[in-house]
Design an enzyme around this catalytic site. Structure first.
Site, PDB file in Angstrom:
ATOM      1  CB  ALA A   1      -5.563   3.654  -6.130  1.00 35.00           C
TER       2      ALA A   1
ATOM      3  CB  SER B   1      -8.914   4.024  -3.739  1.00 33.19           C
ATOM      4  OG  SER B   1      -8.265   4.946  -2.855  1.00 33.19           O
ATOM      5  CG  ASP B   2      -3.429   0.278  -2.467  1.00 33.89           C
ATOM      6  OD1 ASP B   2      -3.104   0.832  -1.402  1.00 33.89           O
ATOM      7  OD2 ASP B   2      -2.895  -0.770  -2.889  1.00 33.89           O
ATOM      8  CB  CYS B   3      -2.575   4.770  -0.053  1.00 36.72           C
ATOM      9  SG  CYS B   3      -3.300   4.144   1.474  1.00 36.72           S
TER      10      CYS B   3
ATOM     11  CG  MET C   1      -2.010   0.944   1.189  1.00 38.95           C
ATOM     12  SD  MET C   1      -3.120   0.562   2.535  1.00 38.95           S
ATOM     13  CE  MET C   1      -3.656  -1.045   2.039  1.00 38.95           C
TER      14      MET C   1
END
Length: 1532
Positions: free
Chosen positions: A303, A299-301, A1
């Site tokens: 993203a 969301s992923d960080c 992440m």
């Protein structure tokens, strides 16, 4: 992440208010919304816990301003003080323990650490889903404790990572459960249920309340971080629909549907051009709509930011916001949505309703966590306190997990475990030996306690020499001279090497698969210098190529310990010194170094032979491996045995047949989506496996069940894991494990269009080295006609299906429903009413209903070879009837030579089959038995199904069985108006006796058969079946005969069976044999030609007249009417009173026992070793792989029996002091004999019974043998036990086909040999009664037992007669001129019998009184053709011969008397001798009987000539009974 790189709270007013709100709270209290002490919010509906969550959330969202809404769309959600809503942090981590990563947790309060479990890749190696659940339970408890202590700002944890570990270089592969979708999916389910507070089985969350929230990541196809300049932020994963559906998506589907995860994280990368977080099809259509996901999507960080900033997918920042919210994402890890959402609304790119939808998902989770119900410490999970963090229980669990995961990769000469007493000195070398940080892997937190491997080893050995060996793990500098010197001084050396987070981690993929720097050189040099072989311990997440160590004899043992968590040092030490027996198995393939030539960006799972691309993971990879997925050793040895598989022929069911089955190449398949859930559920079957610990140490052992396909193609996996279970076994103990296999889930794969499909063909269940065959069919090509492959549908009713319901006024007037009319007239009326489509639909085994005529569906395919069977698709055992009488396999019943017994067995099976029908558990009454092929070659896997090698025996068996099952009398001819109790079908017509041998298989085999052999060997049993038995069915075989497929042979089916023999029934193809006419044999140019070949008579490969369909339908409906299925409710007809109480009756079970007792053959009995005295036998040992396996006693085409008794259990009832050992650690395969253990037992007892032989893994349909000896080391075991035993041993052989036991025949220490065939459900009891003299054996072999070197004769050579010019020895006792182990008809008894011919038999027979013409073979031999003699003269020429038989012994017995005839001079293809009659008689001691045999010269004294004409030669014959002969002179 990704770590957030920009985050600013620019709404200063809100910031100030939030700060004031939070500062008002105590620092050690969790954030509270809906504080009951705040009067301003008490009346708000969203704070009313009595309302449904949906109503509360809707109320809350409706009260927010747009600015307030936007602030909630990021991971650091702001407080809303005016509504008493606290701030919330969505991003916390708990991958393998409460983590310091993320923004939610801190360890600066009363809680300073948490239990750190092994990194996931090692935990996965335990293959123990219950352990995974308990770990997550513990993590869930600790997260709530940290929250209650005020050290967590949120209870949403972004774990587990369930991406597939596709490429060994991936830096984050360590976080995953490995490369297998099933394992990853089951891990996801266990983790999610555990952390969220659900039960292990799921479904127990109270009102949906969550202890903590799990989030499955990274959705989807995310498995590259930073490789050769390609980063996860810009990588576009090109993934085929095929790989997406059966590899990348299944873990997420399991996480959602079974785990009920409350969160999903979408990944950075794009998939096929679309960013995962902007993919509506992925997030909404798949996750929410198709899978039913009800949580939030994060969301992923950052993203969202990269969709515009780095990927360029969105033109403006607001477009990126619109893309993700429109796709279904709810919360952004980062600040991008807070910055750009309001402007996106103002630009009308985002609707406020999309924001509301996201907020409804987000606040629902917070409410389910109890965070809007007042102070959480006073609620459901409020009593979880800091003392539950790092508890003794949790730390012990961390140790258990580390030990369970450690994998022993090598252990030459049992180097490990070290002796705690005899180890004099120890050296520990390596950069990972004295480090604790390495144990934790990534996404870790501060551990409760850390002990290095070096420290843990000090517990066992106080004086340990240590050297780091390398400067760092990357080992750019190694102190090789120093460590060599240490190695030379000590008894044992442990090298602790591997990787760490500087080598593999998030944002850092590897470029090399070897050990870093100088590690390999150091290991090799130390091993060479050491006094003894060294131990290599590897700490790493991803696999490393240690081939050098694998083959180096100076490296004796290799342990892989992953990143084993806080207890890793203790776990490794306990394993090395034997306080723990390692049982882990690799959850990933370990690839060789040159695998790095394959670009990490190539996402294809399947290999590509055209380019040399080898594929990925054990499921598809076809290249070399260092270690396989699932590999792992132990300090103990384990064996496996399939003891029961409820189905080994599977048939796909669907609600509709139309266009269901598709064709790909030569394979047929059906899409799983075509199948109803009920169909998938009904197809599930169980596989029971016995696993035994043969070692001296207790152990925990994962049992892995795989399935492999016989033909890899069309993108199907090479093999596939379908189940796993972990069992704890004490030394010497065994356990039975049941796996439930779902064909829809476990036997399917994705095709190129991304559809999950089930493909027909042969499959094998695999456990260890054991395989169990399965046949998967999508049938329709069964009868005289086939239209591709139509799938099965079953009636769900408990009432038997029938037509002409008298209560239905619509059908009661139909002429075909009038039972007073002749069947022929009724059938003609019925067929005349059918449309062409309806006619065609009836020409397959699963005939669909015709509702407009009141005609129900009908299943033609049922099996009842030696009892009502679970094979076929017509019978089920899931109603009131759950078992049926299981008689001996036919080859053993044949050895009774008792036609009345055969009739009674058929009668019983017929009665039980009708009971199934009347109870609504059968959808048809046509049974595809008996198998009356000649057992020509001893290697044939299906010879067990037949009555043996003699045409007369096979024919009489056929007639007796058919009369019995169909409801006729023993003598025949009294079927009431042709009415059938059940319908019998004689198979496989003709010359079928090869399944799969050295590249030949039954589907394409062309049997070259002489007219001579066809006339007097292959055809007579079928002729008897038709003419004497009046069989109502015949099955044509797969193979061709002399170039013509049997099912396309007009001469065979019409001219011979119907015209010459007068057959009046239906003819069915064997399963799919019509398709083979085109697909395999290429006899037909097109599928339509194959249909024409089957159905037309004289027309050659042209149009198919409808009259031919009508002819076939006349035959089919005639049978159904004869069965009473068009006369109204069958339960009110002639056989309607047969119910479930007539299945498994005492009478039927006794008959099964009688059949087994009278079939078992005594082959040797030196010095009258048998029978044993029950009262005088003080101790007994039962040894052998077939001694404890009731399943093996049944043979193939079996059904669930009335009862199951293992041989050993029956013998234990006879002798109290009975010892038992299976003798072979891997069943009858016996490649791992336990000779020492067996010998030890044999020395302790008075008598030994060895129960050896074969089972269905050795001889089976679609599996012929290559060897005639006992499998594996069985012979060695028998000899060793016999040599060690106090008295000569008893050898019991359980097998269908013959085995060469010449060694036992002549070994004086083997006193007795019993052949028990496959004796059915009563086999164990029968053997015990014979061994202890309660029954006198009288069976005689129905086939020749050949020596081992007979395998030199090609199985494909169909000739019966010998060929002196080539040395070909011929086949069966009638012609074979080679050496025999035992002869046809051989069998001993506990008593003696004498015989004599009584003088009333004529010496001379004149056949030429009314015939003027004879023929000459040569000047010295004259003969008459039987066809010229005529029926009348043949009848007049019959004569009787009387044989006196006397029991001269002192024990009563049942004894078969066999009458042979031999020629005075065997030539011109005449047989050596020929059985002409047999009769079974029961005689008391000293009792005498006379047996009459009526002989017809035209049948019994004739033979086929080279033209296939049956002829009678002039000259002498000799009637033979045992050693007595009587001459007869034939004059022409």
């Amino acid at each position: 992440m990704r770590i957030i790189h920009s985050y600013k709270l620019y709404l200063h007013t809100i910031t100030l208010l939030t700060t004031l709100l939070l500062s008002a709270k105590s620092n050690n209290s969790p954030p509270i919304s809906c504080d009951p002490s705040n009067p301003s919010t008490n009346s708000l509906p969203f704070c009313n816990t009595n309302l449904p969550t949906t109503q509360r959330v809707n109320d809350l969202v409706s009260r927010l301003t747009l600015d307030e809404k936007v602030e909630q769309l990021v991971n650091a959600a702001a407080a809303v003080p005016r509504l008493n809503i606290s701030a919330y942090e969505w991003w916390s981590e708990a991958l393998h323990g409460v983590s310091r990563h993320g923004k939610g947790a801190n360890f600066s309060g009363v809680i300073t650490s948490a239990t750190m479990f092994p990194q996931i890749i090692l935990t996965a190696a335990s293959f123990d889903s219950n352990l995974w659940y308990r770990i997550a339970q513990a993590i869930g408890e600790e997260t709530r404790a940290v929250f209650n202590a005020g050290q967590l700002k949120g209870m949403t944890f972004w774990a587990p990572n369930i991406n597939i570990f596709r490429d060994p270089r991936w830096g984050r592969g360590q976080e995953t459960p490995g490369e297998d979708p099933l394992v990853v999916g089951k891990y996801a389910v266990s983790y999610v249920r555990g952390i969220q507070g659900d039960s292990f089985e799921g479904g127990q969350l109270k009102d949906g309340h969550l202890r903590a929230s799990a989030c499955c990541k990274h959705f989807t196809a995310h498995d590259l971080d930073n490789w050769n300049g390609v980063t996860r932020y810009v990588f576009d994963a090109k993934v085929s629909k095929q790989d997406l559906v059966d590899t990348f998506q299944p873990p997420f589907k399991a996480c959602v549907q079974q785990g009920q995860a409350s969160g999903i994280m979408c990944a950075y990368n794009r998939v096929n051009g679309v960013p995962s977080c902007a993919d509506y099809n992925l997030l909404t259509k798949t996750a929410r709509q198709e899978w039913g996901f009800q949580g939030y999507i994060a969301s992923d960080c950052d993203a969202v930011a990269i969709i515009h900033d780095e990927q360029g997918y969105a033109k403006e920042p607001e477009d990126a916001v619109a893309d993700v919210l429109g796709a279904g994402m709810d919360v952004n890890c980062g600040s991008y949505l807070m910055k750009h959402t309001k402007s996106a609304v103002e630009k009308k790119k985002v609707l406020e309703s999309d924001i509301d939808r996201a907020l409804q998902n987000l606040f629902s989770i917070r409410m389910r966590l109890g965070l809007f119900n007042g102070d959480p410490r006073k609620l459901q999970y409020g009593n979880i306190s800091p003392n539950q963090v790092c508890s003794q229980k949790h730390r012990e669990l961390a140790l258990e997990a580390a030990k369970a995961g450690i994998v022993l990769l090598k252990n030459d000469n049992n180097l490990l475990p070290f002796s705690k007493i005899n180890t004099k000195s120890l050296a520990v070398i390596g950069p990972n030996a004295n480090s604790t940080d390495i144990f934790l892997g990534n996404y870790e937190g501060p551990p409760c306690k850390n002990t290095t491997i070096l420290q843990a080893l000090h517990k066992y050995f106080s004086s340990v020499m240590y050297h780091q060996g390398c400067n760092f793990v990357n080992c750019t500098s190694a102190s090789i001279d120093e460590v060599e010197s240490i190695a030379m001084k000590t008894d044992y050396v442990i090298l602790v090497m591997g990787l760490d987070q500087t080598i593999e981690r998030e944002k850092h993929d590897r470029v090399d698969l070897g050990l870093p720097g100088n590690q390999e050189n150091l290991i090799t040099r130390v091993a060479k210098a050491a006094r003894r072989p060294v131990v290599l311990v590897l700490l790493c997440g991803g696999p490393v190529d240690v081939s050098f160590a694998k083959v180096n004899p100076k490296i004796g043992s290799i342990l892989w310990a992953g990143y084993p968590g806080e207890a890793g040092g203790v776990a490794v030490a306990e394993t090395i010194f034997g306080d723990h027996n390692p049982g882990g198995r690799l959850p990933v393939t370990w690839y060789p170094k040159d695998f790095v030539k394959i670009p990490m960006t190539d996402m294809r799972m399947r290999p590509d032979p055209s380019t040399g691309y080898p594929g990925r993971t054990y499921r598809f990879y076809n290249g070399p491996k260092v270690f396989d997925f699932g590999y792992g050793l132990s300090y103990a040895k384990y064996s496996y045995e399939f003891i029961s598989v409820s189905q080994n022929k599977l048939f796909i069911k669907t609600s509709t047949a139309k266009n269901a089955v598709k064709k790909s190449g030569s394979s047929h398949y059906i899409s799983v989506s075509e199948l109803e859930t009920k169909s998938c559920e009904s197809m599930k079957f169980s596989a029971q496996v016995r696993v035994r610990n043969h070692g001296e140490m207790n152990g925990k052992h994962p049992v892995l069940l795989f399935v492999r396909t016989a033909n890899v193609g069309n993108g199907n996996p090479r093999k596939q894991l379908v189940g796993f279970k972990s069992v704890s076994l004490s030394s010497g103990k065994s356990e039975e494990i049941e796996f439930i296999v779902s064909p829809c889930e476990d036997l399917s794969y994705a095709n190129e269009n991304g559809l999950m499909v089930i493909e027909e063909g042969s499959l094998y269940l695999i456990v260890g080295d054991e395989e169990y065959p399965l046949d998967l069919h999508s049938h329709g090509a069964i009868f005289l006609f086939t239209l591709s492959y139509i799938l099965l549908s079953e009636s769900e009713s408990t009432q038997p299906p029938f037509a002409c319901d008298t209560t239905n006024p619509q059908t009661s007037t139909f002429t075909f429903c009038k039972s007073t009319l002749p069947i022929k007239q009724r059938v003609q009326d019925l067929v005349s009413r059918l449309t062409l489509d309806e006619k065609i639909s009836q020409l397959v085994n699963t005939a669909p209903p015709i509702p407009r005529l009141g005609i129900p569906p009908y299943q033609w395919w049922s099996e009842a070879l030696h009892g009502v069977s679970g094979y076929g698709r017509g019978v089920t055992f899931n109603g009131r009837i759950v078992g049926a009488t299981s008689f001996p396999q036919v080859i053993l019943s044949a050895s009774t030579f008792d036609a009345r017994l055969w009739y009674r067995i058929g009668q019983t099976i017929g009665k039980e089959s009708r009971a199934f029908y009347n109870e609504g558990q059968a959808t048809g009454m046509t049974f595809w038995a008996p198998n009356v092929n000649i057992f020509r070659d001893p290697r044939w896997g299906r010879g067990q199904e037949t009555p043996g090698e003699d045409p007369l025996v096979a024919g009489k068996y056929a007639a007796a069985f058919v009369r019995g099952i169909q409801g006729d009398s023993f003598e025949g001819g009294i079927l009431n108006h042709g009415h059938l109790q059940a319908s019998a079908c004689c198979k496989h017509f003709t010359a079928y006796d090869l399944d799969k041998w050295k590249g030949f298989d039954r589907h394409g085999y062309n049997a070259i058969v002489t007219l001579q052999d066809l006339a007097d060997t292959y055809q007579p049993p079928f002729k008897s079946c038709v003419q004497q038995g009046k069989a109502s069915g015949i099955m044509c075989a797969y193979n061709s005969v002399n170039g013509v497929p049997n099912c396309a042979d007009y001469n065979l089916l019409t001219k011979t069976a119907r015209a010459e023999w007068g057959f009046r029934g239906y003819i069915t193809s064997d399963c799919d044999s019509i398709s083979t006419i085109h697909d395999k044999t290429k006899y037909a140019r097109t599928p339509e030609d194959a249909v024409a070949d089957v159905l037309k008579a004289a027309i050659q490969q042209k149009k198919l007249p409808e009259s031919q369909l009508n002819r076939a339908l006349h035959n089919l409906f005639s049978i159904r009417m004869r069965l009473g299925l068009f006369n109204g409710n069958p339960t009110k007809q002639v056989f309607g009173n047969i119910g479930s109480d007539q299945v498994c009756t005492k009478e039927h079970q006794q008959l099964a026992l009688d059949a087994a007792l009278n079939g078992i053959v005594l082959l040797k009995n030196n010095a009258k070793l048998l029978p044993l005295s029950r009262s005088r036998t003080s101790s007994l040992a039962i040894i052998g792989p077939n001694s404890n396996n009731a399943f093996a006693l049944r043979g193939n085409y079996d059904g669930p029996p009335c009862k199951n008794l293992e041989i050993r259990r029956v013998f234990e009832g006879y002798v109290k002091n009975t010892m038992h050992h299976e003798g072979c650690n891997d069943g009858v395969k016996c490649t791992l004999p336990a000779i020492d253990d067996a010998v030890k037992i044999a020395k302790q007892v008075e008598y030994v019974v060895l129960v050896m032989g074969l089972d269905q893994s050795q001889e089976f349909e679609d599996r012929d043998r290559l060897y005639l000896g006992l499998p594996g080391k069985q012979e060695n075991l028998i000899k060793a036990v016999a040599a060690a035993s106090k008295k000569p041993v008893i050898l019991v052989l359980v097998c269908g086909g013959p085995v060469d036991v010449s060694f036992a025949k002549y070994d004086r220490k083997i006193g007795s040999i019993l052949w028990a065939g496959y004796p059915g459900e009563a086999g164990g009891t029968a053997l015990a009664q014979i061994v202890f003299g309660e029954h006198n054996p009288g069976g005689k072999l129905p086939m020749t037992w050949y020596p081992k070197d007979f395998v030199k004769v090609p199985m494909t050579d169909m000739r019966m007669r010998p060929d002196p010019s080539s040395g070909y020895p011929g086949r069966t006792y009638r012609f074979y001129n080679g050496r025999k182990v035992f002869s046809f008809g051989y069998g001993l008894s506990y008593t003696k019998y004498s015989y004599n011919f009584i003088a009333s038999t004529p010496n001379t027979i004149h056949l030429n009184q009314h015939i003027q013409e004879t023929d000459e073979i040569s000047s010295s031999i004259r003969y008459l053709s039987v066809s010229k003699i005529g029926t009348d003269i043949c009848e007049k020429s019959k004569f009787s011969t009387f044989v006196g038989v006397e029991n001269t012994g002192d024990m009563a017995g049942k004894h078969p008397v066999l009458l042979f005839i031999r020629h005075g001079r065997a030539n011109n293809g005449t047989s050596v001798k020929q059985l002409v009659g047999f009769e079974s008689v029961s005689l008391n001691a000293s009792e005498r009987a006379e047996v009459e045999f009526v002989l017809n010269p035209c049948e019994h004294l004739s033979a086929a000539n080279e033209d296939g004409l049956m002829v009678i030669e002039e000259g002498y014959r000799y009637l033979v009974v045992e050693d007595k002969e009587y001459p007869i002179n034939i004059l022409l």
